[in-house]
Design an enzyme around this catalytic site. Structure first.
Site, PDB file in Angstrom:
ATOM      1  CG  HIS A  41      -5.622  12.769  55.320  1.00 57.29           C
ATOM      2  ND1 HIS A  41      -4.771  12.755  54.240  1.00 57.29           N
ATOM      3  CD2 HIS A  41      -5.011  12.050  56.291  1.00 57.29           C
ATOM      4  CE1 HIS A  41      -3.671  12.076  54.550  1.00 57.29           C
ATOM      5  NE2 HIS A  41      -3.795  11.616  55.790  1.00 57.29           N
ATOM      6  CE  LYS A  65       7.288  10.539  56.524  1.00 63.04           C
ATOM      7  NZ  LYS A  65       6.059  10.444  57.306  1.00 63.04           N
ATOM      8  NE  ARG A 114      -4.982   4.279  56.959  1.00 59.17           N
ATOM      9  CZ  ARG A 114      -3.802   4.584  56.458  1.00 59.17           C
ATOM     10  NH1 ARG A 114      -3.718   5.091  55.252  1.00 59.17           N
ATOM     11  NH2 ARG A 114      -2.696   4.373  57.134  1.00 59.17           N
ATOM     12  CB  SER A 152      -0.312  10.200  51.683  1.00 57.85           C
ATOM     13  OG  SER A 152      -1.250  10.931  52.425  1.00 57.85           O
TER      14      SER A 152
HETATM   15  O1  PNS Z   1       0.621  11.475  58.985  1.00 59.46           O
HETATM   16  P1  PNS Z   1       1.648  10.846  59.868  1.00 59.46           P
HETATM   17  O2  PNS Z   1       3.011  10.862  59.194  1.00 59.46           O
HETATM   18  O3  PNS Z   1       1.256   9.485  60.339  1.00 59.46           O
HETATM   19  O4  PNS Z   1       1.753  11.787  61.187  1.00 59.46           O
HETATM   20  C1  PNS Z   1       2.689  11.514  62.187  1.00 59.46           C
HETATM   21  C2  PNS Z   1       2.767  12.650  63.202  1.00 59.46           C
HETATM   22  C3  PNS Z   1       3.023  13.989  62.522  1.00 59.46           C
HETATM   23  C4  PNS Z   1       1.481  12.740  63.978  1.00 59.46           C
HETATM   24  C5  PNS Z   1       3.936  12.298  64.173  1.00 59.46           C
HETATM   25  O5  PNS Z   1       5.085  11.990  63.428  1.00 59.46           O
HETATM   26  C6  PNS Z   1       4.270  13.407  65.151  1.00 59.46           C
HETATM   27  O6  PNS Z   1       3.494  13.715  66.034  1.00 59.46           O
HETATM   28  N1  PNS Z   1       5.446  14.053  64.983  1.00 59.46           N
HETATM   29  C7  PNS Z   1       5.867  15.156  65.824  1.00 59.46           C
HETATM   30  C8  PNS Z   1       7.078  14.805  66.672  1.00 59.46           C
HETATM   31  C9  PNS Z   1       6.652  14.107  67.939  1.00 59.46           C
HETATM   32  O7  PNS Z   1       5.880  14.606  68.724  1.00 59.46           O
HETATM   33  N2  PNS Z   1       7.175  12.878  68.100  1.00 59.46           N
HETATM   34  C10 PNS Z   1       6.803  12.036  69.206  1.00 59.46           C
HETATM   35  C11 PNS Z   1       5.506  11.321  68.860  1.00 59.46           C
HETATM   36  S1  PNS Z   1       4.995  10.296  70.139  1.00 59.46           S
END
Ligand code: PNS
Length: 190
Positions: A41, A65, A114, A152
């Site tokens: 990150h 979550k 990645r 993570s």
């Molecule tokens: O680190 P992660 O868990 O891969 O991040 C995922 C994240 C936070 C980018 C994604 O879950 C997100 O954008 N959540 C916010 C809710 C949302 O907008 N959902 C629709 C996504 S298309």
């Protein structure tokens, strides 16, 4: 995303890369769970912060979550790690990412890739976000190859089983992981 020109005068390639995102006041959001921040990150944060005026690292608040660290703990760890970077700030958000980015005045969402296995999920999210907010563009950055296997989830698993993650996460994160997941600590969510 980039204007790119190549000249091969004297057998040498001079690459002129003009980041079109780098306009006065350009803001990008780098969203994620960051449970916890890894050096992968951090590598993406370094790359993204050189492309825009301001980068906001944004931790998702998601009650649904299970996480090892609270949102406050995660933002604190990220703040410590980016302390030397004046154009990076850290905050949390909830609700739709696309709406949050628009509210925040960001034209760009940064995501790190990645391996090809990341691509399908990232493609779906980027296309959904584009449908929700066409004015907000998703930009994928390649994390340094030294971190291509770091996640993570894996660092939590390794620490919980007594393994060493030195060099894969910032030192302060390593300490907190050991305190929470090390063999002497009480069991916690992975
Ligand atoms: O680190 P992660 O868990 O891969 O991040 C995922 C994240 C936070 C980018 C994604 O879950 C997100 O954008 N959540 C916010 C809710 C949302 O907008 N959902 C629709 C996504 S298309």
């Amino acid at each position: 995303m980039f204007l790119f020109s190549v000249s091969n005068a004297a057998n040498e390639y001079n690459r002129v890369i003009v980041p079109s995102a780098q306009q006065p006041g350009s803001i990008a959001i780098y969203p994620g769970s960051f449970d916890p921040l890894t050096n992968g990150h951090l590598d993406v944060i370094g790359r993204a912060s050189r492309l825009v005026d301001h980068l906001v690292v944004s931790v998702l608040r998601n009650e649904a979550k299970a996480a090892l660290f609270t949102v406050d703990e995660r933002t604190e760890m990220i703040r410590e790690a980016v302390a030397g970077r004046p154009n990076v700030s850290v905050e949390s958000f909830d609700g739709l990412l696309a709406d949050y980015a628009a509210r925040r005045g960001a034209r760009l969402i940064i995501r790190g890739i990645r391996a090809i296995s990341d691509y399908e999920y990232e493609l779906q999210m980027a296309l959904m976000n584009r449908r929700l907010r066409p004015e907000v563009e998703t930009v994928f950055l390649l994390a340094g190859e030294a971190f291509s296997f770091v996640s993570s989830r894996l660092v939590k698993e390794v620490v919980s089983l007594g393994g060493n993650v030195h060099g894969l996460v910032p030192p302060a994160v390593e300490q907190r992981l050991r305190a929470r997941l090390g063999r002497d600590s009480s069991p916690a969510a992975l």
